[in-house]
Scaffold this motif. Structure first.
Motif, PDB file in Angstrom:
ATOM      1  N   GLY A  90      -5.866  -5.945   4.109  1.00 20.23           N
ATOM      2  CA  GLY A  90      -6.274  -4.563   3.940  1.00 20.23           C
ATOM      3  C   GLY A  90      -5.016  -3.732   3.756  1.00 20.23           C
ATOM      4  O   GLY A  90      -3.968  -4.060   4.320  1.00 20.23           O
ATOM      5  N   GLU A  91      -5.104  -2.691   2.954  1.00 19.53           N
ATOM      6  CA  GLU A  91      -3.941  -1.897   2.622  1.00 19.53           C
ATOM      7  C   GLU A  91      -4.110  -0.484   3.163  1.00 19.53           C
ATOM      8  O   GLU A  91      -5.204   0.082   3.110  1.00 19.53           O
ATOM      9  N   ILE A  92      -3.037   0.100   3.637  1.00 27.65           N
ATOM     10  CA  ILE A  92      -3.048   1.434   4.229  1.00 27.65           C
ATOM     11  C   ILE A  92      -2.318   2.386   3.298  1.00 27.65           C
ATOM     12  O   ILE A  92      -1.186   2.112   2.884  1.00 27.65           O
ATOM     13  N   GLY A  93      -2.955   3.489   2.954  1.00 29.13           N
ATOM     14  CA  GLY A  93      -2.300   4.468   2.097  1.00 29.13           C
ATOM     15  C   GLY A  93      -3.175   5.688   1.900  1.00 29.13           C
ATOM     16  O   GLY A  93      -4.374   5.664   2.174  1.00 29.13           O
ATOM     17  N   PRO A  94      -2.590   6.770   1.402  1.00 27.61           N
ATOM     18  CA  PRO A  94      -3.329   8.027   1.282  1.00 27.61           C
ATOM     19  C   PRO A  94      -4.078   8.168  -0.044  1.00 27.61           C
ATOM     20  O   PRO A  94      -3.660   7.628  -1.074  1.00 27.61           O
TER      21      PRO A  94
END
Length: 359
Positions: free
Chosen positions: A334-338
């Motif tokens: 899973g990737e975290i970003g705005p």
């Protein structure tokens, strides 16, 4: 691992690194506990942050389904690094205005969505990028690195304050189909009505208007995009938060989706394929006008060769757009970003963190 350390040391011209970011593929699971001491022996004094990985990125290549070790070292003059760690979704105190941080987390032991939402809620305009550790198939099999410690749960990370700016690019890789519609009845993650019609019927009308090749994608590549800029009259690339269509509730002709829905939200259905994902990334990188000194890439395990049919795709696109900028990273769970100023946990994306001097 030793080869990677020995290869990177000469590039520092005898200088000590301030930050070392390491990702080790699951093929090295038996040696996870040795990573901090091996890195410290060759690159002393740098703060080590990293995790286990299903695949690694570095040196212009993406290594999938094969042994790999990615190592990125940075000199960060006039920058203060604050190590972060925890085992609950309670956000740590963060330095900087705005706070800038890289976050790595174990998907088995932590509600990561709750953590990133809490950080957004307590740290105004925080810039956050990262990914979920991969390679392990059950609790306790992933590794998280912070300094000399090897952790098996929770999260680790680093906050950067001072003469550094962290820019983010999140490539969700989808294209819209049909037209935007209002959620006229919805509850939790279920859409009952779109523009006053049962949601399944509204979706079917969209699908009926698609060309044959797009209809073939629907079974494995249908998503819903939730507009993040509600007051706009037109919506384009980057305005949507992309989420899965999880299924159908047949009795009420409703759609179950992978996010919380509110009535009067604007949504639009999307499709993903290799060409769309490539075009999206090319477009986003072409819009980036800064000159980064280095970058980290957090890419979904479902991208890479699985999506494009060849290795190094996103790395090649990055280098074509920005040149020979150091790029390390890994394939995540899973990737975290705005998206539009709010941080989310994503799937099927490539999230870049780009580092440059603030002044």
């Amino acid at each position: 691992m030793v080869e990677a350390c020995e290869a990177i040391a000469p590039a520092l011209d005898g200088e000590r690194p301030d930050l070392v970011v390491a990702f080790a593929s699951h093929h090295h699971a038996a040696a996870y506990e040795r990573v901090p001491s091996l890195v410290g022996a060759h690159l002393p004094h740098g703060l080590l942050v990293g995790c286990s990985a299903g695949g690694v990125i570095g040196g212009g290549h993406e290594v999938e389904e094969a042994p790999g070790f990615s190592l990125t070292a940075a000199r960060l003059p006039d920058v203060t690094l604050t190590p972060l760690a925890g085992t609950t979704p309670i956000p740590p105190e963060l330095p900087g205005t705005p706070p800038q941080l890289v976050l790595l987390a174990d998907p088995f032991s932590l509600d990561v969505e709750a953590l990133v939402h809490a950080i957004d809620g307590t740290a105004t305009h925080a810039v956050l990028v990262g990914g979920l550790a991969s390679g392990g198939r059950r609790p306790g099999e992933n590794a998280l690195y912070l300094g000399d410690d090897v952790r098996r749960e929770g999260f680790v990370g680093v906050a950067l304050d001072g003469n550094v700016a962290l820019d983010t690019i999140v490539a969700q890789g989808c294209r819209p189909i049909g037209e935007p519609m209002f959620v006229t009845r919805g509850e939790r993650n279920v859409i009952f009505e779109l523009d006053g019609h049962p949601a399944v019927l509204a979706l079917q009308r969209v699908l009926d208007g698609l060309p044959k090749q797009d209809r073939a994608l629907v079974r494995q590549a249908l998503f819903v995009g939730v507009v993040m800029r509600e007051r706009e009259q037109k919506y384009g690339q980057g305005d949507f938060l992309i989420r899965n269509v999880l299924g159908v509730e047949p009795k009420q002709a409703a759609l179950v989706v992978g996010t919380q829905i509110q009535e009067n939200q604007v949504v639009q259905f999307h499709l993903r394929d290799a060409k769309t994902s490539a075009d999206d990334l090319i477009h986003l990188l072409a819009r980036y006008r800064e000159e980064p000194a280095g970058s980290l890439l957090f890419s979904c395990l479902g991208r890479g060769q699985h999506l494009y049919g060849r290795p190094d795709h996103d790395t090649d696109v990055f280098r074509a757009a920005l040149g020979d900028v150091a790029l390390g990273g890994f394939f995540c769970n899973g990737e975290i970003g705005p998206v539009q100023g709010r941080t989310f946990l994503h799937g099927y994306t490539s999230a870049f963190g780009l580092f440059r001097p603030r002044r």
